[in-house]
Design an enzyme around this catalytic site. Structure first.
Site, mmCIF file in Angstrom:
data_model
loop_
_atom_site.group_PDB
_atom_site.id
_atom_site.type_symbol
_atom_site.label_atom_id
_atom_site.label_comp_id
_atom_site.label_asym_id
_atom_site.label_seq_id
_atom_site.Cartn_x
_atom_site.Cartn_y
_atom_site.Cartn_z
ATOM 1 C CG ASP A 43 44.985 -16.820 -17.285
ATOM 2 O OD1 ASP A 43 46.250 -17.028 -16.452
ATOM 3 O OD2 ASP A 43 45.084 -16.070 -18.030
ATOM 4 C CG HIS A 71 49.514 -21.034 -11.665
ATOM 5 N ND1 HIS A 71 50.578 -22.273 -11.825
ATOM 6 C CD2 HIS A 71 49.517 -20.927 -13.117
ATOM 7 C CE1 HIS A 71 50.848 -22.313 -13.158
ATOM 8 N NE2 HIS A 71 50.472 -21.555 -13.841
#
Ligand code: GDP
Ligand code: IMO
Ligand code: MG
Length: 463
Positions: A43, A71
């Protein structure tokens, strides 16, 4: 050559000339591939970096993982989430490739594509190529992932230490890679060949899992019916990924981009095992997950936040279980894209970044979310680990040791200035520049981009 998968096509594909004495020297390796990798626990903003680079890419590839990834890409104020599809699919001029190293959950793939299509993603199905060697994640793999987590949770607090829960995404990643490693897994090419054979092997695989997990119920006929339907939708996208990649590398000049999923500290070999995912999220995964020879790897960009986050369970030396951690979590909107779980937050850890660089050989770093630190009075950076008061020279393999390390910090004064409108280096306050220089010097890798906001424009490019 037809775009549709068929075993007959293989003989028409280009390949090194056999028996002609034609040799390719090591210096003549073809096009170089750019790789984008997570340098922490995931992340970091890989999606945003890939989106930036994908505007010029011809082919954008995923090499490992599955739909455990999440994403985010923000274009023209619209937010797109990608899990299995390469984020670069946003660039309508590029082709996307899901490589052999990826594990594919077909319902998840189509659901994701359709959902993003409704948001404005155009023609994704025609621009997606799926390797025939990629393994399949079945619904029952996801159920087993959940059962394994429940089993592990039952061990929590019973002094089983590392046997406790991992906090997986329950997307079936571990069980699917286990099937692959035990050589009972089923691949895309199996699904598209003889469906009778596929059905037999599918039933055997279900039986095997039921033997291990008697609570597992699977409506086999219903699953097979659905898989048959998915296979027809998938068929036009499927190609021999190895030959496709070879042509991309050695045909006309092409810009090829590899989008890593997950991250270095979640790598099955190099990560904080067993609190990791089940694939190689470091640079080797790009080679094995797509059939790219190492000499074709060009730039390797590591993505790191200006602080650290982690989803799921496991050691996290610079975690801040206090007001600092809460501030980072709320200001950074640190909530998992795939699971909606709050991300754990802490200071930047340079021991981790140096370790990730040792494995990946980064040629540049994208430092994202600098803007989240704008309000801090002071900012700390972890620079070394100590055990029993003594500095240790490495990132420990053993999780008991990692849990116990004491972190040595450098402290920087906060810049207390809004950086979100900065578009070049000189727009940043001197104290922020100082912080960035320290990071760069400490890792020994140039920082190529600095992120100051979610959208494409909010990225300062250094070189
Ligand atoms: P990935 O898994 O590495 O692609 O990252 P995620 O998408 O899971 O999480 C990164 C989050 O940070 C996303 O919500 C991005 O939109 C956001 N983001 C990325 N770069 C920046 C940045 O520089 N500043 C801010 N404020 N947000 C960013
Ligand atoms: P992106 O690509 C953050 C974590 C899970 C869990 C562990 C194992 O968005 O950076 P798994 O479902 O893979 O078996 O879970 O790995 N994890 C991630 N954490 N970002 C990710 O991907 C992750 N992919 C897996 O939270 O702790
Ligand atoms: Mg993510």
């Amino acid at each position: 050559m037809s775009l549709t998968w068929s075993a007959k096509d293989h003989k028409n594909m280009s390949q090194p000339a056999a028996g002609t004495g034609q040799k390719r020297s090591r210096g003549d390796a073809g096009n170089k591939v750019t790789v984008v990798l997570g340098a922490q626990w995931g992340d970091e903003g890989k999606g945003k970096v890939v989106d930036l680079l994908a505007t010029e890419a011809d082919v954008v590839c995923r090499c490992q993982g599955g739909n455990n990834a999440g994403h985010t890409v923000v274009v023209d104020g619209k937010e797109y989430d990608f899990h299995l599809l390469p984020s670069g699919i946003i660039n309508s001029k590029s082709t996307s490739l899901i490589g052999n190293g990826v594990v594919i959950h077909l319902p998840g793939l189509f659901e994701e594509g359709d959902k993003n299509e409704k948001k404005g993603l155009k023609g994704w199905e025609k621009r997606l190529i799926v390797s025939d060697r990629a393994h399949l994640v079945f619904d029952f793999h996801q159920v087993v992932d959940g059962l394994q987590e429940t089993e592990r949770q039952a061990q929590d607090g019973k002094n089983f230490g590392l046997c406790g829960s991992i906090g997986t995404t329950k997307k079936g990643i571990g069980p699917a890679y286990s099937s692959k490693a035990s050589r009972t897994g089923l691949r895309v090419c199996d699904l598209l060949a003889d469906f009778k054979d596929f059905s037999v092997r599918f039933k055997n695989l279900v039986r095997q899992h039921q033997a291990m997990y008697p609570a597992l119920t699977v409506d086999v006929e219903d699953q097979l019916k659905k898989l048959k339907e998915y296979s027809e939708r998938l068929r036009p996208m499927v190609r021999d990924g190895v030959y496709y990649m070879y042509e991309a590398l050695h045909g006309s000049p092409k810009k090829i981009l590899v989008e890593g999923a997950n991250a270095a500290l979640l790598d099955i070999d190099f990560g904080t095992y067993p609190f990791v995912t089940s694939s190689n999220c470091t640079v080797g995964g790009a080679c094995t997950g797509l059939g790219i020879p190492p000499l074709n790897i060009g730039d390797v960009f590591g993505v790191s936040k200006a602080y650290t986050t982690r989803v799921g369970i496991g050691a996290f030396p610079t975690e801040q279980l206090n007001a600092v951690g809460e501030l980072l979590q709320t200001r950074g909107h640190e909530v998992g894209v795939t699971t909606g779980r709050k991300r754990r937050c802490g200071w930047l850890d340079l021991v981790i970044l140096r370790y990730a660089h040792m494995i990946n050989g980064f040629t540049g770093i994208a430092l994202t979310k600098l803007d989240i630190l704008d309000v801090m009075d002071e900012i700390k950076v972890g620079v070394a680990y100590k055990v029993n008061g003594k500095r240790i020279p490495h990132f420990p393999a053993n999780m008991d040791v990692l849990h116990k390390v004491e972190v040595e910090y450098e402290t920087f004064p906060g810049w207390k200035t809004d950086t979100s409108a900065a578009r070049k280096w000189n727009d940043l306050p001197a104290k922020a520049q100082n912080y960035i220089h320290f990071i760069e010097n400490h890792i020994g890798v140039p920082i190529k981009w600095i992120g100051v906001g979610k959208s494409r424009e909010c990225m300062i490019q250094m070189f």
